[in-house]
Design a protein around this motif. Sequence first.
Motif, PDB file in Angstrom:
ATOM      1  N   VAL A  54       3.997   8.129  -9.665  1.00 23.45           N
ATOM      2  CA  VAL A  54       2.878   8.192  -9.062  1.00 23.45           C
ATOM      3  C   VAL A  54       1.918   8.204 -10.244  1.00 23.45           C
ATOM      4  O   VAL A  54       1.456   9.062 -10.421  1.00 23.45           O
ATOM      5  CB  VAL A  54       2.386   8.828  -7.720  1.00 23.45           C
ATOM      6  N   ILE A  55       1.273   6.920 -10.611  1.00 21.90           N
ATOM      7  CA  ILE A  55       0.245   7.103 -11.624  1.00 21.90           C
ATOM      8  C   ILE A  55      -0.980   6.501 -11.102  1.00 21.90           C
ATOM      9  O   ILE A  55      -0.976   5.231 -10.667  1.00 21.90           O
ATOM     10  CB  ILE A  55       0.672   6.191 -12.842  1.00 21.90           C
ATOM     11  N   TYR A  56      -2.045   7.505 -11.018  1.00 17.60           N
ATOM     12  CA  TYR A  56      -3.460   7.000 -10.501  1.00 17.60           C
ATOM     13  C   TYR A  56      -4.568   7.000 -11.669  1.00 17.60           C
ATOM     14  O   TYR A  56      -4.460   7.920 -12.028  1.00 17.60           O
ATOM     15  CB  TYR A  56      -3.634   7.715  -9.153  1.00 17.60           C
ATOM     16  N   PHE A 123      -2.629  -1.738 -18.312  1.00 21.17           N
ATOM     17  CA  PHE A 123      -2.372  -1.738 -16.778  1.00 21.17           C
ATOM     18  C   PHE A 123      -3.445  -3.070 -16.200  1.00 21.17           C
ATOM     19  O   PHE A 123      -3.096  -3.371 -14.981  1.00 21.17           O
ATOM     20  CB  PHE A 123      -2.793  -0.805 -15.973  1.00 21.17           C
ATOM     21  N   GLY A 124      -4.507  -3.451 -16.885  1.00 23.74           N
ATOM     22  CA  GLY A 124      -5.283  -4.219 -16.403  1.00 23.74           C
ATOM     23  C   GLY A 124      -6.329  -3.632 -15.244  1.00 23.74           C
ATOM     24  O   GLY A 124      -6.667  -4.401 -14.226  1.00 23.74           O
ATOM     25  N   VAL A 125      -6.470  -2.443 -15.259  1.00 22.80           N
ATOM     26  CA  VAL A 125      -7.436  -1.822 -14.128  1.00 22.80           C
ATOM     27  C   VAL A 125      -8.607  -2.273 -14.251  1.00 22.80           C
ATOM     28  O   VAL A 125      -9.266  -2.196 -15.131  1.00 22.80           O
ATOM     29  CB  VAL A 125      -7.087  -0.203 -14.267  1.00 22.80           C
ATOM     30  N   VAL A 135      -7.182   3.107  -8.973  1.00 23.29           N
ATOM     31  CA  VAL A 135      -5.958   2.265  -8.802  1.00 23.29           C
ATOM     32  C   VAL A 135      -4.820   3.181  -9.072  1.00 23.29           C
ATOM     33  O   VAL A 135      -4.856   4.031  -9.674  1.00 23.29           O
ATOM     34  CB  VAL A 135      -5.719   1.375  -9.700  1.00 23.29           C
ATOM     35  N   THR A 136      -3.864   3.288  -7.712  1.00 25.28           N
ATOM     36  CA  THR A 136      -2.775   3.944  -7.916  1.00 25.28           C
ATOM     37  C   THR A 136      -1.530   2.979  -7.830  1.00 25.28           C
ATOM     38  O   THR A 136      -1.475   2.115  -7.046  1.00 25.28           O
ATOM     39  CB  THR A 136      -2.535   4.857  -6.643  1.00 25.28           C
ATOM     40  N   SER A 151      -8.524   0.720  -4.592  1.00 24.11           N
ATOM     41  CA  SER A 151      -9.518   0.843  -3.707  1.00 24.11           C
ATOM     42  C   SER A 151     -10.631   1.996  -4.419  1.00 24.11           C
ATOM     43  O   SER A 151     -10.086   3.183  -4.389  1.00 24.11           O
ATOM     44  CB  SER A 151      -9.492   1.425  -2.470  1.00 24.11           C
ATOM     45  N   GLN A 152     -11.908   1.719  -4.688  1.00 27.02           N
ATOM     46  CA  GLN A 152     -12.793   2.495  -5.525  1.00 27.02           C
ATOM     47  C   GLN A 152     -13.369   3.711  -4.243  1.00 27.02           C
ATOM     48  O   GLN A 152     -13.711   4.561  -4.386  1.00 27.02           O
ATOM     49  CB  GLN A 152     -14.041   1.709  -5.975  1.00 27.02           C
TER      50      GLN A 152
END
Length: 169
Positions: A54-56, A123-125, A135-136, A151-152
């Motif tokens: 899980v990368i957030y 990742f294009g976040v 983003v997760t 979701s911010q």
Amino acid sequence: MKTRWITMLTLSLFNWGPVAGQLKVGDKLPDFQLQDQNRQTFHLKNELGKGPLVIYFYPKDETPGCTKEACSFRDSFTSFQDLGAKVIGISSDDIASHKKFAEKYRLPFTLLADEGGKVRKLFGVPKSLGMTGRVTYVIDNEGKIIHLFNSQLQATKHVTEALQAIKKS
């Protein structure tokens, strides 16, 4: 142009899908290396195949939403461990900031310092509200994205989304 900006802002605030250029479900993660809060090198390729990841991505240590999100991951950490998952938080804060943040809130997971924003860009976040997006990504053993939540404003929902995705996989 104004309509495109409003659409992108709405997508990132309320999770109505990925924005242009952002990695999406089914994509394979690009390999990367960053330093964690203990000055250890985290190399993605060394973590693949050991269970879900899980990368957030989050905007900043010590801000209200980011603190709630981190503490929510902390409070559910045992659930992630029980599922064999590793939790990794990434922001552009430096190693010292991550160390202080992790110690203050007793965060039992890895925080990575992406000071130049290179991994966020890989990742294009997207940015929203003038800051790095929240983003997760849930990653399978082969390094493919099986779920993403963008979701911010719904900081703590990132945890429930990630747990549900791992349980379904």
